[in-house]
Scaffold this active site. Structure first.
Site, short mmCIF file in Angstrom:
data_model
loop_
_atom_site.label_atom_id
_atom_site.label_comp_id
_atom_site.label_asym_id
_atom_site.label_seq_id
_atom_site.Cartn_x
_atom_site.Cartn_y
_atom_site.Cartn_z
N ARG A 238 0.79 -1.24 0.00
CA ARG A 238 0.00 0.00 0.00
C ARG A 238 0.82 1.29 0.00
O ARG A 238 0.26 2.37 0.00
CB ARG A 238 -1.00 0.04 1.16
N ASP A 239 2.15 1.20 0.00
CA ASP A 239 2.95 2.43 -0.05
C ASP A 239 4.31 2.19 -0.71
O ASP A 239 5.35 2.62 -0.22
CB ASP A 239 3.13 3.00 1.36
N ILE A 240 4.27 1.50 -1.87
CA ILE A 240 5.50 1.29 -2.64
C ILE A 240 5.91 2.64 -3.22
O ILE A 240 5.12 3.31 -3.88
CB ILE A 240 5.27 0.27 -3.78
N ASN B 69 10.81 3.72 0.15
CA ASN B 69 10.50 2.48 0.86
C ASN B 69 11.14 1.26 0.22
O ASN B 69 10.81 0.13 0.55
CB ASN B 69 8.98 2.28 0.95
N THR C 296 1.08 7.16 -0.68
CA THR C 296 1.65 8.41 -1.17
C THR C 296 0.97 8.75 -2.49
O THR C 296 0.99 7.96 -3.42
CB THR C 296 3.17 8.26 -1.34
#
Length: 185
Positions: A117-119, A123, A157
């Site tokens: 959910r936040d690649i 990260n 993001t």
């Protein structure tokens, strides 16, 4: 000797969280997500995400601080991109190597019904040989676990989210990470 990275949660001062309870919830969720990944990983899949070494809670100047300890990786894709000085076929090889590793990690995540959910570049950790580790699982979701579901709100993001998320169409979790990876590459 091993080097370690420490991720601290300062819920009283961290402006990225709406409340102290949200910060604590994110900390607890990240630990559970790492434990879930490590429980389901085999030797090959373990190489694609950062290993949680330990977690700790301590007081400093009257504030409760929670910390996660990881094996250290010196760069993220965000900080490493200027270091890719290669050109032509060598640059294509590096990008293919990074892409293959990210997609292998996403394949593993899909096999255990897990989404990041936040690649995004910050990260994705890397070393100087462009061996990657996915990190930061605070927004991640184990599909089918109602108590952990984040599908009811937009998270991640913005510039790495698929268009459907901006339109508040939430039933697309299994495609979120693929879209974000395409944006990263």
């Amino acid at each position: 000797t091993n080097s370690f990275a420490i991720k601290c949660f300062f819920p009283t001062e961290d402006l990225s969280y709406r409340s102290i309870s949200q910060a604590l919830q994110c900390y607890s969720k990240e630990i559970k997500n790492y434990e879930y990944l490590q429980e389901h990983a085999n030797g090959e899949s373990l190489q694609y995400f950062s290993e949680l070494v330990d977690s700790a809670e301590f007081n400093f100047s009257g504030n409760s601080i929670r910390a996660l300890v990881f094996n250290y990786y010196p760069l993220t894709l965000e900080t490493a991109s200027p270091l890719i000085q290669a050109s032509g076929k060598e640059k294509i090889f590096i990008i293919q190597k990074i892409a293959q590793q990210i997609f292998s990690s996403l394949e593993f995540f899909a096999s255990i019904r897990f989404i990041h959910r936040d690649i995004k570049p910050s990260n994705i950790l890397t070393d100087s040989n462009f061996n990657i580790k996915i990190t930061d699982f605070g927004l991640s979701e184990i599909l089918g676990q109602k108590e952990q579901s984040s599908s009811d709100f937009i998270s991640g993001t913005a510039k790495y989210m698929p268009p459907e998320m901006h339109l508040q169409i939430h039933n697309i979790p299994n495609r979120m990470d693929s879209w974000a990876t395409a944006c990263v590459l």
